[in-house]
Structures are given as C-alpha cells and as structure tokens.
Design a protein around this motif. Structure first.
Motif, PDB file in Angstrom:
ATOM      1  N   TYR A 150       0.833  -1.204   0.000  1.00  0.00           N
ATOM      2  CA  TYR A 150       0.000   0.000   0.000  1.00  0.00           C
ATOM      3  C   TYR A 150       0.871   1.259   0.000  1.00  0.00           C
ATOM      4  O   TYR A 150       0.581   2.229  -0.715  1.00  0.00           O
ATOM      5  CB  TYR A 150      -0.921   0.006   1.214  1.00  0.00           C
ATOM      6  CG  TYR A 150      -2.169  -0.829   1.049  1.00  0.00           C
ATOM      7  CD1 TYR A 150      -2.378  -1.608  -0.085  1.00  0.00           C
ATOM      8  CD2 TYR A 150      -3.157  -0.858   2.029  1.00  0.00           C
ATOM      9  CE1 TYR A 150      -3.514  -2.380  -0.236  1.00  0.00           C
ATOM     10  CE2 TYR A 150      -4.313  -1.625   1.896  1.00  0.00           C
ATOM     11  CZ  TYR A 150      -4.475  -2.391   0.756  1.00  0.00           C
ATOM     12  OH  TYR A 150      -5.610  -3.150   0.607  1.00  0.00           O
ATOM     13  N   THR A 176      -9.380   2.743  -7.348  1.00  0.00           N
ATOM     14  CA  THR A 176      -8.638   2.467  -6.115  1.00  0.00           C
ATOM     15  C   THR A 176      -9.243   1.328  -5.315  1.00  0.00           C
ATOM     16  O   THR A 176      -8.528   0.461  -4.801  1.00  0.00           O
ATOM     17  CB  THR A 176      -8.581   3.741  -5.255  1.00  0.00           C
ATOM     18  OG1 THR A 176      -8.069   4.811  -6.048  1.00  0.00           O
ATOM     19  CG2 THR A 176      -7.694   3.529  -4.048  1.00  0.00           C
ATOM     20  N   LEU A 181      -5.089  -6.477  -1.061  1.00  0.00           N
ATOM     21  CA  LEU A 181      -5.301  -6.961   0.299  1.00  0.00           C
ATOM     22  C   LEU A 181      -5.340  -8.486   0.334  1.00  0.00           C
ATOM     23  O   LEU A 181      -4.619  -9.126   1.110  1.00  0.00           O
ATOM     24  CB  LEU A 181      -6.600  -6.382   0.857  1.00  0.00           C
ATOM     25  CG  LEU A 181      -7.042  -6.923   2.219  1.00  0.00           C
ATOM     26  CD1 LEU A 181      -6.018  -6.592   3.299  1.00  0.00           C
ATOM     27  CD2 LEU A 181      -8.419  -6.368   2.593  1.00  0.00           C
ATOM     28  N   LEU A 205      -7.092  -1.927  -4.361  1.00  0.00           N
ATOM     29  CA  LEU A 205      -6.711  -2.140  -2.972  1.00  0.00           C
ATOM     30  C   LEU A 205      -7.280  -3.445  -2.428  1.00  0.00           C
ATOM     31  O   LEU A 205      -6.637  -4.130  -1.625  1.00  0.00           O
ATOM     32  CB  LEU A 205      -7.185  -0.957  -2.111  1.00  0.00           C
ATOM     33  CG  LEU A 205      -6.499   0.382  -2.383  1.00  0.00           C
ATOM     34  CD1 LEU A 205      -7.044   1.449  -1.435  1.00  0.00           C
ATOM     35  CD2 LEU A 205      -4.993   0.277  -2.249  1.00  0.00           C
TER      36      LEU A 205
END
Length: 376
Positions: free
Chosen positions: A78, A158, A166, A162
């Motif tokens: 990240y 995004t 994850l 993300l």
C-alpha cells in the motif's frame, strides 16, 4: 500400456493440433482485450505482491506471528502504491499549471514552423489548421496523461485495486507452504510457478535499480540545464524504464519540447544529447544485457512482449510486458517437459540446463520410455 496423452495425440495430425491451439489462443487473447480494464489491475497487483512477498516470508522465518507478517505485507505494498500515486498526481498538477505560461512560445513556434513549410510551397492555411490541433498546451498535457495513463487509470479504480492487493498480500504469506504441499502431486507446475516468481522478482529489482539510477542522473542533468519540472521528468524516466526498448524515446519527448520552448533549438539539442548519453547507454545497452541474463528472455522477445501486451492491455500492459511474458512462458512452456525445447530459442542469457524428461527424436517428436509390459 500407452499413456492417455500418447493415444489422444496419435489421433490428430500435428498440423491440426497447431491450428486448434492457435485458434484457442486467438479466443483467449480476444477475451483478454475485452476484459483489459479488469485484468490490468489484477496483473499489477500480482506483480506488486510477488515483488514484496519476500518481506513477509523473511519475517515468518524469524518467528514473527502470521498476522503481523500479513499486516506488514499489505502495508508495504500500500505504501509503495500510495507513494507512486502521490508523486504522479503532484507532478501532473504542476505541469498543468506551468504549460499555460508557454502559450506565447507555442504561438511563435507554430508561426515559425508554418513559415518554414510555406517557403517549401506548402499551403500555410492547411499547415496552420493542422498545427492548431497538434501544438497547444492542452494537447501536450494530453500526451503526458496518456504516458502516465496506464498506472493512473488503475490508480483511479482504487477500491478494486486495494481489495485485490489486500487478498493477495494476505495469501502470499503462507503461499510457499501451499506450493510445497502441491509439489508432490504436480512438481512441474510448482516448479514453473516458482521460476515465474523468481524471474519476475529479479526483473523488477534489476529494472528498479537501473530506473532509480537513470531518474537521479536525469533529474540532476535537467536541473543543471534549467528545464522546468526536473523531478517530473525524472519520475517519467523511472516509469518508462520499465518499458523495454522504447521507454527512453517516450521519456525524452516532454523535456526536449520544454527545452525548445524555453531556450530554442540549442537547448532542445542539449536535452536530447544528455538523454542519449545517459538513458540510451544505460537503458538500451547495459540494462537489456543484465535483464536478459536475469530473466532468460532475448532482446527480440522483450520487444515483441512490449508490442503484444501493450496491444492487449494498453499502457499498463507495456509497463508489465516482461513479467506477463514470464507468466505466459511459465504456464505454457516451463510447465510441460515436452515444450521446454522452446527455452533456448527465447532465452537472452545462458542456456538452461537440459531436463531429464522425454527425449526428442530427430523428427522433433517426443518419444515416451518403453513400457516393459507392452510388446513392441
């Protein structure tokens, strides 16, 4: 008793099998083009996860709890993505603010160019109409946004990116143990996946080191030449360093254009000479040799990878061309001993060691070891 694949392969001529495989490949590639907006973030997340996964594996080897290694893995990727996104956003914002200041220089340059072409007998009205479309600050901003568009387009999605990062970051912590468990049943598949991960990691680390060297030298050189936004063009050099063969050409265009607007032809030539002396030598002579030895792809295959993946996935495909080719090579070539003869043909480094798999006869066919219980 003969193996099942030998019986199946004996029923169709080799030419028919090749045609069927080619047709399937066309269908798969067409599907990838249609779903490029979905696949591009997934491939980017996969490459980032493969790159930073040694952090969590190292932590687990030192006795760090599983949950802490997972958190470290996810936070690291990240932070990497956030740092790149913030740097790009700030640099592009400064470029948008700067270019309107060169409006008069654009007009003067356009008039000089139209006059020069008019002296050659070309209709100035047509020249001015064409230049009105191509030589405006807005057009230049559009070109820069297209160059950054592959990564910027993914960063705009995004939430999806993300989320993928994850889950991949969490799974990557104990993935080596999963591969070890599967190795007993499918050793060839596991070996191909490990080779892909190692090759991708080597390529990304080598390219990142060269990219940082080039970016720092370019930034200092442009700062010495008094070119506006040297940090932006250094960042552009770093990103285009991941594009095989033609990244140097893409990276030199914007600073050379600003040099032309600010100091005329002489400053533009200085920018091009400096870039050729730095970027061409490093990116086109030294780096391809090191990368070829590290990942086992020749310069020709690297260039064809750029063209193919750029066509399939767009700008991001060009940035990830080498890792995606390594993935395809692992799944289509390394996974099957019968197809590993292709490796020496596409390799850019030392020839791989020959495998003790089925032997190939003089006619190119793979011969299976004889079954003692089966008569000749």
């Amino acid at each position: 008793m003969r193996p099942a694949h030998s019986i199946a392969g004996a029923g169709l001529p080799r030419g028919v099998i090749v045609l069927l495989g080619t047709a399937c490949l066309v269908v798969v590639v067409g599907g990838m083009r249609i779903t490029a907006d979905l696949l591009a973030p997934v491939f980017l997340a996969l490459m980032l996860t493969v790159t930073i996964s040694p952090i969590a594996i190292w932590m687990r080897g030192r006795g760090v709890p599983l949950w802490l290694a997972m958190i470290a893995n996810v936070v690291a990727v990240y932070l990497l993505l956030a740092g790149l996104g913030v740097a790009m956003a700030m640099s592009l914002a400064r470029l948008v603010d700067l270019l309107p200041q060169y409006q008069q220089q654009f007009l003067d340059l356009r008039a000089d160019l139209a006059s020069a072409l008019g002296s050659l007998g070309i209709d100035q009205a047509q020249v001015m109409a064409a230049l009105d479309k191509a030589t405006t600050p807005g057009q230049i901003v559009g070109v820069i946004e297209w160059i950054f568009g592959g990564v910027a387009g993914v960063l705009s999605n995004t939430i999806f990116l993300l989320a993928v990062l994850l889950f991949m970051g969490v799974d990557a912590v104990d993935y080596p143990s999963r591969l070890a468990a599967s190795g007993a049943q499918r050793p060839q598949v596991v070996g191909a996946l490990r080779e892909f991960a190692q090759g991708t990691r080597r390529y990304l680390w080598v390219t990142t080191v060269f990219g940082l060297i080039v970016a720092v030298i370019d930034t200092l050189a442009l700062w010495a030449l008094d070119i506006p936004l040297p940090f932006l063009w250094g960042l552009l050099s770093f990103i285009t360093n991941y594009i095989p063969n033609i990244g140097f050409i893409i990276g030199v265009i914007p600073p050379a254009l600003l040099g032309l607007l600010q100091g005329g032809v002489e400053k533009m030539i200085w920018v091009i000479v400096v870039y050729c002396a730095i970027n061409f030598v490093i990116q086109s002579i030294i780096q391809p040799k090191v990368v070829g030895d590290a990942v086992g792809l020749s310069a020709t295959m690297s260039f064809l990878s750029l063209i193919f993946w750029g066509w399939v996935l767009g700008p991001l495909g060009a940035l990830l061309a080498i890792p995606l080719s390594l993935l395809a090579k692992g799944l289509l070539v390394d996974i099957d001993p019968a197809t590993r003869w292709i490796n020496p043909l596409v390799s850019g480094g030392p020839l791989p060691a020959t495998d003790s798999g089925p032997a190939a006869g003089r006619d190119g066919r793979v011969t299976e070891p004889a079954d003692p219980a089966e008569p000749d």
